[in-house]
Write an enzyme that holds these catalytic residues in place. Structure first.
Site, PDB file in Angstrom:
ATOM      1  N   HIS A   1       0.820  -1.213   0.000  1.00  0.00           N
ATOM      2  CA  HIS A   1       0.000   0.000   0.000  1.00  0.00           C
ATOM      3  C   HIS A   1       0.849   1.256   0.000  1.00  0.00           C
ATOM      4  CE1 HIS A   1       0.757   0.711   4.288  1.00  0.00           C
ATOM      5  NE2 HIS A   1       0.299  -0.501   4.577  1.00  0.00           N
TER       6      HIS A   1
ATOM      7  N   CYS B   1       2.608  -4.869   6.715  1.00  0.00           N
ATOM      8  CA  CYS B   1       2.425  -4.654   5.287  1.00  0.00           C
ATOM      9  C   CYS B   1       3.717  -4.180   4.626  1.00  0.00           C
ATOM     10  CB  CYS B   1       1.328  -3.613   5.049  1.00  0.00           C
ATOM     11  SG  CYS B   1      -0.305  -4.153   5.606  1.00  0.00           S
TER      12      CYS B   1
END
Length: 172
Positions: free
Chosen positions: A125, A147
């Protein structure tokens, strides 16, 4: 030109100046197909590959405790192993995101053996959409909960290039 005409003309010019088209976060990509994504956690780099050719290379931030494979929810680790890009989120809280298929069956079994949840919601992301969170992320490295984070402009490019079903290899 009288004052009234000048004022009307100036007001119209100012209004039009503020009407520039907003930047589009959805890019088009017409190059070679991305056949795999490789993340080298130690070097903090992600590579988009077409077969053996590197198409793009990015510097990445990882989970806040990046060493080792993700075992349980909340450990701050970024997974290691082979997974798949399995979903897309155009409305992500982190300026676009691509989902990674973590946890797999082995991850679930390992966490259950510990009496814990393996966690999930692992993504590639961009930066946080909330300004307060974005300034924190800009000050820190390895700030995610597990992430893989890149800059927003890079995420726009990645989002256009990488399709669902693409394998992702996360290496120490």
């Amino acid at each position: 030109m009288d004052r009234r005409a000048f004022a009307a003309s100036a007001a119209a010019s100012l209004a039009l100046a503020g009407c520039s088209a907003p930047s589009n976060k959805f890019q088009n990509y017409y190059g070679p197909r991305v056949t795999s994504v490789v993340v080298n956690k130690g070097a903090r780099h992600m590579y988009l590959l077409n077969e053996n050719d590197v198409l793009r290379k990015y510097k990445v931030d990882l989970g806040f405790a990046p060493l080792g494979h993700k075992r349980i929810e909340g450990d701050g680790k970024t997974p290691e192993g082979t997974y798949w890009i399995n979903r897309r989120n155009p409305n992500s809280a982190f300026h676009l995101s691509l989902g990674i298929s973590y946890p797999n069956a082995q991850d679930i079994a390992r966490a259950r053996a510990l009496g814990k949840s393996p966690g999930g919601e692992i993504f590639i992301h961009g930066q946080p959409n909330i300004l307060r969170d974005r300034s924190r992320a800009e000050r820190l490295s390895d700030w995610t909960a597990g992430c893989i984070a890149v800059k927003n402009g890079e995420m726009e490019e990645i989002y256009a290039m990488v399709q669902n079903g693409t394998p992702i290899f996360l290496n120490a």
